[in-house]
Write a protein that holds these residues in place. Structure first.
Motif: not given
Ligand code: PMV
Length: 351
Positions: A128, A215, A281, A310
């Motif tokens: 990620g 996201s 996030y 993130g």
């Protein structure tokens, strides 16, 4: 395959945004380059020019080892660009972004040649971690070489910036500052090294959480942040934050650097919370990781969190504490893997 740029005149001895440019030595139509990811310690969050990726404020980062992207670029042949990411054809917005970037390179080289591009990443899929900084730094180096351009580092940084703002910093290793710049053409908005990878041995422990639903992109997040009532305070405090981080790096003072890095990250996320609509996030694991790190710190371990666009948490600490920090993060529910990175080197040509 064409091996030289279509035009090369004395008038073109400047790179993207006017940086220095050397004449092509032995132009070749293909090149491979690699660049590492970087994590900002003083964040870039907001653009003064979205088209040129000119930042509202300066930023300071650490380039990491182990997490890198390799890019092959070849110009010539074909009627359209052929783009492959991790062995699969690039699609949609990702493909458009790559073509736009190649267009910038073609513009600089005065060439219309289409490109064949392939990128490979060592960033684990579940990480990620936005690898666009490493990807566009590697692409800037490979594509400019393949197009016969020999860009000096500042011009290369400006070119990488056109693909992704934070890519401007991944051209360099170690601690890097990306200057905001004042010019509307962005010539002075380039990164420069503050300290090399080998100058200060630190660790950035990266906690990779389960991949959350997609996201908000950093571009959209920045646009939303700009309308937050807290955004003016972010801009007003930027120079002081940068000065604090620079001084901490100069003094090799982990406590001071970690303190300002954590402050910058939390302030960035606070802007989103105050935006309408709000932007958050973080996931549950994110919050728990922060508390684990704070608990370690209460027990005397110098460890400091930073979080990007993130849910992942990255922890700055000394090499001797990395195993303890990793152990504390590994047991957080939702954390799949933990990786301790050391400072990494700048972008390099592989062939
Ligand atoms: O380079 P972009 O557009 O992916 O933006 C990066 C934004 C942050 O990662 C959140 C902060 C930074 O300075 O890298």
């Amino acid at each position: 395959m064409r091996s030289t740029p279509a035009r090369w005149t004395a008038q073109r001895l400047t790179g993207p945004d006017g940086g220095d440019l050397l004449p092509p030595a032995m132009p070749s139509a293909q090149a491979t380059a690699r660049a590492n990811v970087n994590v900002a310690l003083v964040k870039y969050w907001g653009k003064r020019d979205p088209a040129l990726n000119l930042p509202a404020t300066g930023s300071i980062s650490l380039t990491l080892d182990q997490l890198s992207v390799e890019a092959d670029v070849a110009f010539g042949g074909g009627s359209e660009d052929r783009l492959e990411i991790e062995g699969a054809p690039a699609e949609g917005e990702e493909a458009q972004r790559l073509v736009r970037f190649l267009d910038v390179v073609r513009g600089e080289a005065g060439s219309a040649a289409r490109a064949t591009v392939a990128t490979r990443s060592t960033v684990p899929r579940a990480a990620g971690l936005a690898s666009s900084a490493a990807a566009f730094a590697a692409l800037a180096l490979a594509a400019s070489r393949a197009a016969g351009l020999r860009l000096e580092p500042p011009a290369l940084s400006a070119l990488a910036r056109r693909g992704s703002g934070s890519a401007a910093r991944s051209i360099f290793g170690g601690f890097v500052e990306w200057r905001r710049g004042e010019r509307t053409d962005g010539r002075d908005s380039v990164a420069e090294p503050l300290a090399a990878a080998g100058d200060w041995d630190l660790r950035m422990v990266v906690a990779m959480t389960t991949r959350a639903p997609k996201s908000v992109s950093s571009r959209d997040g920045m646009a939303r942040a700009a309308a937050s009532p807290l955004y003016p305070a972010w801009v007003a405090g930027a120079e002081a934050d940068l000065a604090e981080a620079r001084a901490a790096i100069r003094a090799r003072d982990l406590e001071a650097l970690g303190t300002i890095a954590e402050h910058s990250a939390l302030k960035m996320h606070a802007i989103g919370l105050a935006a309408r609509p709000p932007l958050l996030y973080w996931r549950g694991a994110t919050v728990e990781c922060v508390h684990r790190v704070w608990a370690l710190r209460a027990g005397g371990t110098a460890a400091f969190v930073t979080i990007d666009a993130g849910p992942q948490v990255k922890v700055l600490c000394g090499p001797a504490d990395a195993a303890r920090v990793a152990a504390a993060l590994e047991t957080v529910p939702g954390v799949e893997r933990v990786l301790a990175c050391a400072p990494g080197t700048g972008a390099e040509v592989l062939g």
